[in-house]
Design a protein around this motif. Structure first.
Motif, PDB file in Angstrom:
ATOM      1  N   ASP A  59       0.845  -1.186   0.000  1.00  0.00           N
ATOM      2  CA  ASP A  59       0.000   0.000   0.000  1.00  0.00           C
ATOM      3  C   ASP A  59       0.883   1.240   0.000  1.00  0.00           C
ATOM      4  O   ASP A  59       2.087   1.154   0.257  1.00  0.00           O
ATOM      5  N   ILE A  60       0.300   2.381  -0.300  1.00  0.00           N
ATOM      6  CA  ILE A  60       1.035   3.647  -0.307  1.00  0.00           C
ATOM      7  C   ILE A  60       0.267   4.679   0.497  1.00  0.00           C
ATOM      8  O   ILE A  60      -0.966   4.759   0.411  1.00  0.00           O
ATOM      9  N   THR A  61       0.977   5.437   1.316  1.00  0.00           N
ATOM     10  CA  THR A  61       0.380   6.471   2.158  1.00  0.00           C
ATOM     11  C   THR A  61       1.227   7.742   2.038  1.00  0.00           C
ATOM     12  O   THR A  61       2.303   7.739   1.437  1.00  0.00           O
ATOM     13  N   ARG A  62       0.742   8.807   2.637  1.00  0.00           N
ATOM     14  CA  ARG A  62       1.484  10.062   2.679  1.00  0.00           C
ATOM     15  C   ARG A  62       1.590  10.513   4.128  1.00  0.00           C
ATOM     16  O   ARG A  62       0.646  10.361   4.908  1.00  0.00           O
ATOM     17  N   THR A  63       2.746  11.026   4.515  1.00  0.00           N
ATOM     18  CA  THR A  63       2.909  11.502   5.885  1.00  0.00           C
ATOM     19  C   THR A  63       1.972  12.683   6.119  1.00  0.00           C
ATOM     20  O   THR A  63       1.586  13.394   5.186  1.00  0.00           O
ATOM     21  N   LYS A  64       1.625  12.882   7.374  1.00  0.00           N
ATOM     22  CA  LYS A  64       0.606  13.878   7.687  1.00  0.00           C
ATOM     23  C   LYS A  64       1.049  15.295   7.364  1.00  0.00           C
ATOM     24  O   LYS A  64       0.224  16.158   7.060  1.00  0.00           O
ATOM     25  N   ASP A  65       2.372  15.533   7.410  1.00  0.00           N
ATOM     26  CA  ASP A  65       2.855  16.868   7.040  1.00  0.00           C
ATOM     27  C   ASP A  65       3.043  17.022   5.544  1.00  0.00           C
ATOM     28  O   ASP A  65       3.523  18.056   5.061  1.00  0.00           O
ATOM     29  N   LYS A  66       2.697  15.968   4.771  1.00  0.00           N
ATOM     30  CA  LYS A  66       2.670  15.975   3.304  1.00  0.00           C
ATOM     31  C   LYS A  66       4.058  16.103   2.673  1.00  0.00           C
ATOM     32  O   LYS A  66       4.161  16.427   1.480  1.00  0.00           O
ATOM     33  N   ARG A  67       5.098  15.786   3.408  1.00  0.00           N
ATOM     34  CA  ARG A  67       6.444  15.923   2.852  1.00  0.00           C
ATOM     35  C   ARG A  67       6.946  14.641   2.195  1.00  0.00           C
ATOM     36  O   ARG A  67       7.807  14.689   1.326  1.00  0.00           O
ATOM     37  N   PHE A  68       6.441  13.485   2.627  1.00  0.00           N
ATOM     38  CA  PHE A  68       6.925  12.211   2.109  1.00  0.00           C
ATOM     39  C   PHE A  68       5.758  11.283   1.794  1.00  0.00           C
ATOM     40  O   PHE A  68       4.694  11.353   2.411  1.00  0.00           O
ATOM     41  N   HIS A  69       6.009  10.394   0.835  1.00  0.00           N
ATOM     42  CA  HIS A  69       5.124   9.259   0.591  1.00  0.00           C
ATOM     43  C   HIS A  69       5.834   7.988   1.069  1.00  0.00           C
ATOM     44  O   HIS A  69       7.063   7.875   0.962  1.00  0.00           O
ATOM     45  N   ILE A  70       5.037   7.057   1.586  1.00  0.00           N
ATOM     46  CA  ILE A  70       5.570   5.814   2.145  1.00  0.00           C
ATOM     47  C   ILE A  70       4.952   4.641   1.397  1.00  0.00           C
ATOM     48  O   ILE A  70       3.727   4.545   1.266  1.00  0.00           O
ATOM     49  N   ILE A  71       5.784   3.741   0.899  1.00  0.00           N
ATOM     50  CA  ILE A  71       5.329   2.479   0.314  1.00  0.00           C
ATOM     51  C   ILE A  71       5.588   1.374   1.331  1.00  0.00           C
ATOM     52  O   ILE A  71       6.739   1.149   1.745  1.00  0.00           O
ATOM     53  N   ASN A  72       4.522   0.723   1.767  1.00  0.00           N
ATOM     54  CA  ASN A  72       4.625  -0.363   2.741  1.00  0.00           C
ATOM     55  C   ASN A  72       4.434  -1.700   2.032  1.00  0.00           C
ATOM     56  O   ASN A  72       3.470  -1.878   1.282  1.00  0.00           O
ATOM     57  N   SER A  73       5.340  -2.621   2.288  1.00  0.00           N
ATOM     58  CA  SER A  73       5.208  -3.993   1.807  1.00  0.00           C
ATOM     59  C   SER A  73       5.109  -4.893   3.029  1.00  0.00           C
ATOM     60  O   SER A  73       6.094  -5.083   3.749  1.00  0.00           O
ATOM     61  N   SER A  74       3.907  -5.431   3.268  1.00  0.00           N
ATOM     62  CA  SER A  74       3.630  -6.079   4.554  1.00  0.00           C
ATOM     63  C   SER A  74       3.194  -7.520   4.391  1.00  0.00           C
ATOM     64  O   SER A  74       2.404  -7.852   3.494  1.00  0.00           O
ATOM     65  N   LYS A  75       3.709  -8.363   5.271  1.00  0.00           N
ATOM     66  CA  LYS A  75       3.120  -9.666   5.547  1.00  0.00           C
ATOM     67  C   LYS A  75       2.250  -9.504   6.785  1.00  0.00           C
ATOM     68  O   LYS A  75       2.161  -8.418   7.376  1.00  0.00           O
ATOM     69  N   LEU A  76       1.624 -10.592   7.216  1.00  0.00           N
ATOM     70  CA  LEU A  76       0.785 -10.499   8.403  1.00  0.00           C
ATOM     71  C   LEU A  76       1.593 -10.246   9.656  1.00  0.00           C
ATOM     72  O   LEU A  76       1.067  -9.741  10.650  1.00  0.00           O
ATOM     73  N   ASP A  77       2.898 -10.595   9.649  1.00  0.00           N
ATOM     74  CA  ASP A  77       3.700 -10.438  10.863  1.00  0.00           C
ATOM     75  C   ASP A  77       5.014  -9.712  10.629  1.00  0.00           C
ATOM     76  O   ASP A  77       5.894  -9.726  11.495  1.00  0.00           O
ATOM     77  N   SER A  78       5.186  -9.081   9.486  1.00  0.00           N
ATOM     78  CA  SER A  78       6.425  -8.343   9.227  1.00  0.00           C
ATOM     79  C   SER A  78       6.183  -7.306   8.144  1.00  0.00           C
ATOM     80  O   SER A  78       5.202  -7.390   7.400  1.00  0.00           O
TER      81      SER A  78
END
Length: 560
Positions: A59-78
């Motif tokens: 998934d992809i999100t943006r930090t609340k101060d709008k300075r960075f975007h974050i790409i998360n690659s997640s398993k159920l436990d990592s």
């Protein structure tokens, strides 16, 4: 001008007329992050991240101060996360190598370690359960509690992490909201909710007062304003509808509230309390909800609900379907078994994979506790579970069917062995860390085979007491395929003692009712199958009305 993007799973806006979105692969796994320029065709979109591991969800999100975007690659436990500046223009450097270069890995993946990132006033704020004294590499020796750390903007990698806030062994951080001057931390403490406000300037940590004596569910509401000095939280309890309260984070006092009361219920007349149920050398939390006039010593009709998977807590929240039962003097019991998240990461780990049998043992202990206390009787005790909770109920029925008069299982995950042996099914790869991989591990195969409801059906015919069972399934369910509950019902009828026809003039014979809805998904009817403008809430109400009619009918009948 209207633009339509096809195949979008989730999205977030960027800068420079850019939109980022994820797409699903053939197995319904979000696997790619795309960049789209508003005003241009979708055929020109750029792949900025592609996750080949079939166990990972992106998934992809943006930090609340709008300075960075974050790409998360997640398993159920990592998890692992990449960040890039929100101002970066991918079309100026549109090659695959250029996109890879701008993505910055914060911490390599480590089994049993997760982390989630936001940015605040020149530093990253990271929620993580990483070990304090070692770096990435081997799996963490045991599940650890989450803590907050910080890192400089130009050095976000884990060797620069400095602890900002930690919690006690009986506390579990569930959510964090970043503001300019404060940090809101929502957590569980001994399984009960708590909310702290951390003042960035003074370092002081203050606890917000919660309603309903803490016997409630807390959910942070959208708080998009980074400069805000107030925070909005949502609350509900088994006898209180969802309410929103706004708190001043400086004074710690309520400044606004939006509350509503369910019809036909005087909430002050109902009791909601938490008990501890002995199970070996552990205590299993269990929540009881009932009217103040209900006498437990008279063994009123009781419904015991369970979930116990994925680290998801079974919350004491408002459930519309339970209101008709509470009004009729029922007791609702919530069994907070291992595998859920009520008591932290260790509690979750103790009910997953090779330890899944613990969830079932805990549920039976809670049921036995009510029977031994005389607060319930097997002639008026009912079980219910949804999805993975249906697995726990189905396994419990195999072991101790005599405890129950009725059981209602909604889209139950009752054939986990076949599902995990079928890598082509949607989401099977993602589920490996929860259930194990019987294709590659003989130990996982043996473990799942020991508790799987479908593989452990015993002949319950003859004189052995057994409950009536209601089973539902959805033909469009992509999480629990419709064939799972269907084949379980078929085996119960062929070898489980439910093959006899149900007499029309007596309630003596336990019933097995199967209610598949071929236009329904995992939760309710699929909107694409409904008439335009139709409210699918009616499908939910109809399904729950059927459940309640079944439970009330069965527990009102004196078994032969």
């Amino acid at each position: 001008l209207v633009e339509v993007l096809e195949g979008v799973f989730n999205f977030v806006f960027g800068m420079n007329d850019t939109l980022f979105y994820t797409v699903l692969d053939a197995k319904l796994r979000a696997s790619k992050v795309m960049a789209h320029r508003i005003g241009f065709g979708q055929s020109e979109d750029i792949v900025i991240f592609d996750e080949p591991c079939h166990e990972c969800f992106v998934d992809i999100t943006r930090t609340k101060d709008k300075r960075f975007h974050i790409i998360n690659s997640s398993k159920l436990d990592s998890s692992k996360a990449y960040l890039f500046p929100s101002a970066h223009d991918f079309w100026q450097h549109s090659s695959k190598d250029a996109s890879a270069q701008v993505l910055r890995l914060v911490r390599p993946r480590q089994d049993n370690v997760e982390y989630f990132i936001d940015h605040h006033d020149g530093e990253f704020i990271i929620l993580t359960n990483s070990p304090k004294d070692d770096g990435p590499g081997l799996p963490a020796a045991e599940p650890l509690p989450f803590r907050l750390v910080r890192a400089p903007t130009d050095s976000p990698t884990s060797e620069h992490w400095v602890e900002l806030l930690s919690v006690g062994g009986d506390e579990l951080i569930e959510d964090v909201e970043i503001f300019k001057n404060h940090i809101m931390v929502s957590m569980k403490r001994q399984g009960q909710p708590a909310v702290y406000i951390y003042d960035r300037a003074s370092g002081r940590r203050s606890e917000l007062p919660l309603p309903y004596n803490g016997n409630c569910t807390v959910r942070p509401e959208p708080n998009p304003q980074f400069e805000a000095t107030t925070v909005r939280l949502g609350f509900s309890s088994p006898v209180h509808l969802e309410s929103v309260v706004e708190y001043d984070m400086t004074s710690m006092k309520q400044c606004k509230s939006w509350a509503s009361t369910p019809l036909h219920i005087n909430s002050s007349e109902y009791i909601c309390r938490r008990l501890k149920v002995p199970c070996g050398n552990l205590d299993i939390p269990m929540t009881l909800i009932h009217h103040e006039s209900t006498e437990l010593s008279k063994a009123p009709p009781t419904l015991v609900r369970v979930y116990g998977s994925y680290g998801v807590s079974l919350e004491p929240e408002f459930r519309l379907e339970d209101v008709p039962l509470l009004l009729r003097g029922w007791v609702i019991a919530l069994a907070h078994v291992r595998g859920g998240g009520e008591l932290g990461r260790e509690w979750y780990a103790a009910g997953k994979g090779a330890s899944k049998i613990n969830s079932i043992a805990d549920y039976l202990s809670c049921t036995r506790f009510l029977l031994d206390k005389g607060w319930a009787s097997s002639s008026r005790l009912a079980a219910t579970g949804v999805s993975a909770g249906g697995l726990v109920v189905g396994a419990a029925l195999n072991i101790s069917p005599e405890y129950f008069r009725a059981a209602a299982l909604h889209v139950p995950f009752v054939d986990p062995l076949s599902a995990m042996l079928s890598p082509d099914l949607p989401l099977t790869g993602v589920e490996i860390s929860e259930w194990g991989n019987p294709l590659s591990s003989a130990a996982s195969y043996t473990t799942i085979r020991k508790y799987a409801p479908y593989d452990n059906i015993h002949d319950m015919s003859g004189d052995r007491p057994r409950p009536s069972i209601l089973v539902t399934a959805g033909g469009l369910d992509q999480r629990v395929s419709v064939w799972q509950p269907t084949k379980w019902v078929a085996r119960l009828r062929s070898t489980g003692g439910y093959g006899m026809p149900v007499p029309s003039d007596t309630g003596c014979t336990p019933k097995l009712l199967f209610y598949p809805q071929m236009n329904a998904g995992h939760f309710h009817a699929d909107s694409s199958e409904s008439k335009a403008g139709a409210d699918n809430g009616g499908d939910f109400i109809s399904a729950q009305a059927l459940r309640n009619a079944f439970l009330i009918s069965e527990t009102s009948t004196i078994p032969c």
